[in-house]
Write a protein that holds these residues in place. Structure first.
Motif, PDB file in Angstrom:
ATOM      1  N   GLN A 134      37.808  43.080  35.076  1.00  0.00           N
ATOM      2  CA  GLN A 134      37.716  44.067  36.194  1.00  0.00           C
ATOM      3  C   GLN A 134      37.889  45.725  35.772  1.00  0.00           C
ATOM      4  O   GLN A 134      37.995  45.871  34.400  1.00  0.00           O
ATOM      5  N   GLN A 160      39.165  43.140  54.421  1.00  0.00           N
ATOM      6  CA  GLN A 160      39.851  43.610  53.441  1.00  0.00           C
ATOM      7  C   GLN A 160      41.386  43.802  54.112  1.00  0.00           C
ATOM      8  O   GLN A 160      41.684  44.399  55.147  1.00  0.00           O
ATOM      9  N   TRP A 175      40.102  40.011  47.111  1.00  0.00           N
ATOM     10  CA  TRP A 175      39.804  41.231  47.401  1.00  0.00           C
ATOM     11  C   TRP A 175      39.988  42.436  46.251  1.00  0.00           C
ATOM     12  O   TRP A 175      40.926  42.265  45.490  1.00  0.00           O
ATOM     13  N   LYS A 176      38.848  42.983  46.049  1.00  0.00           N
ATOM     14  CA  LYS A 176      38.919  44.034  44.877  1.00  0.00           C
ATOM     15  C   LYS A 176      39.901  44.911  44.737  1.00  0.00           C
ATOM     16  O   LYS A 176      40.457  45.358  43.634  1.00  0.00           O
ATOM     17  N   GLU A 177      40.246  45.451  45.929  1.00  0.00           N
ATOM     18  CA  GLU A 177      41.317  46.570  46.067  1.00  0.00           C
ATOM     19  C   GLU A 177      42.632  46.225  45.713  1.00  0.00           C
ATOM     20  O   GLU A 177      43.603  46.532  45.559  1.00  0.00           O
ATOM     21  N   PHE A 236      40.102  39.021  36.243  1.00  0.00           N
ATOM     22  CA  PHE A 236      40.134  38.219  37.558  1.00  0.00           C
ATOM     23  C   PHE A 236      39.653  36.747  37.300  1.00  0.00           C
ATOM     24  O   PHE A 236      38.569  36.655  36.515  1.00  0.00           O
ATOM     25  N   ASP A 293      37.927  33.928  38.773  1.00  0.00           N
ATOM     26  CA  ASP A 293      37.035  33.670  39.774  1.00  0.00           C
ATOM     27  C   ASP A 293      36.936  32.372  40.140  1.00  0.00           C
ATOM     28  O   ASP A 293      36.137  31.467  39.757  1.00  0.00           O
ATOM     29  N   ARG A 334      43.027  43.793  43.001  1.00  0.00           N
ATOM     30  CA  ARG A 334      42.878  43.162  41.333  1.00  0.00           C
ATOM     31  C   ARG A 334      43.556  44.266  40.660  1.00  0.00           C
ATOM     32  O   ARG A 334      44.011  43.688  39.653  1.00  0.00           O
TER      33      ARG A 334
END
Length: 360
Positions: free
Chosen positions: A158, A342, A232-234, A241, A243, A236
């Motif tokens: 990330q 989100q 959710w990217k926010e 990550f 996946d 990480r």
């Protein structure tokens, strides 16, 4: 200007015609000279035998760049995206040679497609002649396209992390696999990530293999705070990550020995664990260097020697806290899945206990 005559390359027992052989597919960089379509086809001749061991008899999508790849070019995001430069070919195009085989797969939508099913190096070279530089195989073989025979652990750096971080986490993952009695095989992604594959018995659904990946990821998080399974990217942060959704039906990872659409024609390169620990820059493994690298032997030659039981990973899924995680947005809502919103935008009173949105 006269059109350049077609060239021919020999792949196994077949001769494959290559039109426009001097078309530049990759522009020159400080690492590599300009690379032509003929050189791309010759790459797949060189790696063909090893690559067929990795992708043979698997439904395989082709990532095609018919005019070559350039910095700033864009890959299509869907069938309606007609202005992109590259695209995924999930159905074998008309006009393929008679020796090129297919296998039918079913997508989450219920639709089906007859995808390329490589059985020999000539299939890969023909696809490269059609502009394919990256191959995306399913984790199944044609005898049972609903039961995966490999677990894929995608370590995705990330923002704020590097290949060195992925390499460190991969070493932790290897130790964990060893403890669980499993043997993993690693490769570079062709970018900053690392992929670890485990051959498994084809006894489980895609959903069960995905749960095994989640269980493994959660134990990895416990051992290394630089790892996350947050969808959710926010959430990480600057972590690696894992996946888990790459184990879903119709989710694929660039194959071993594939070229990638990046400067310098990097190759997604299989490694021994010892070799991986020495790699500082995965871009060193590219179209101009992998032939010499592979001449020392295929690091994945023993991958099919044993298929493992998923039970140890499914036990982690059952025993570690966290429950179900989100599926990709193009999937139907799955049982037990959290709300698809989100976290920063979620208002608790708008959702019921089962994760369903309450009508206004």
């Amino acid at each position: 200007m006269a059109k350049t005559a077609a060239a021919h390359v020999t792949a196994g027992d077949r001769e494959v015609r290559v039109s426009s052989p001097d078309r530049v597919v990759y522009e020159a960089t400080d690492r590599t000279p300009a690379l032509t379509k003929l050189q791309v086809c010759e790459h797949f001749v060189t790696v063909g035998e090893a690559m067929i061991r990795a992708v043979g008899d698997r439904p395989t999508a082709m990532e095609r760049w018919p005019d070559g790849w350039r910095e700033g070019m864009r890959l299509a995001t869907g069938p309606q995206d007609r202005n992109a430069d590259g695209f995924y070919q999930k159905r074998l195009p008309k006009g393929a040679p008679d020796y090129v085989e297919t296998v039918q797969v079913r997508f989450p939508s219920g639709r089906t497609a007859d995808e390329l099913c490589p059985t020999e190096p000539a299939d890969l070279v023909w696809a490269a002649q059609m502009g394919a530089i990256t191959f995306h195989p399913w984790p199944v073989r044609r005898l049972d396209v609903d039961r995966p025979d490999e677990l894929r652990l995608d370590l995705d750096p990330q923002p704020g992390t590097t290949f060195a971080d992925a390499r460190r986490v991969a070493a932790v993952a290897r130790d964990l696999l060893d403890e669980l009695g499993l043997r993993g095989f690693a490769k570079t992604s062709g970018n900053r990530g690392i992929h670890i594959y485990v051959r498994i018995r084809p006894e489980h659904s895609f959903e069960e293999v995905r749960h095994a990946a989640i269980g493994f990821g959660r134990e990895l998080e416990r051992r290394d705070d630089g790892v996350t399974t947050a969808w959710w990217k926010e959430e990480r942060g600057s972590r690696i990550f894992l996946d888990f959704n790459q184990n879903n039906r119709d989710r694929t990872i660039a194959s071993a020995w594939s070229l990638r659409a990046r400067p310098g024609a990097p190759v997604s390169t299989p490694m021994t664990w010892e070799r991986l620990a020495e790699v500082d820059d995965p871009r060193d493994f590219n179209l101009t260097t992998v032939a010499d690298y592979l001449s020392d032997g295929d690091p994945w030659a023993e991958m099919d020697d044993q298929a493992y039981d998923l039970a140890p990973l499914l036990e982690l899924w059952e025993t570690l806290p966290g429950g179900e995680l989100n599926f990709p947005p193009d999937y139907p809502k799955m049982p037990g899945e959290p709300p698809r919103v989100q976290p920063s935008k979620k208002v608790a009173e708008h959702w019921d206990a089962d994760g369903n949105r309450i009508a206004d």
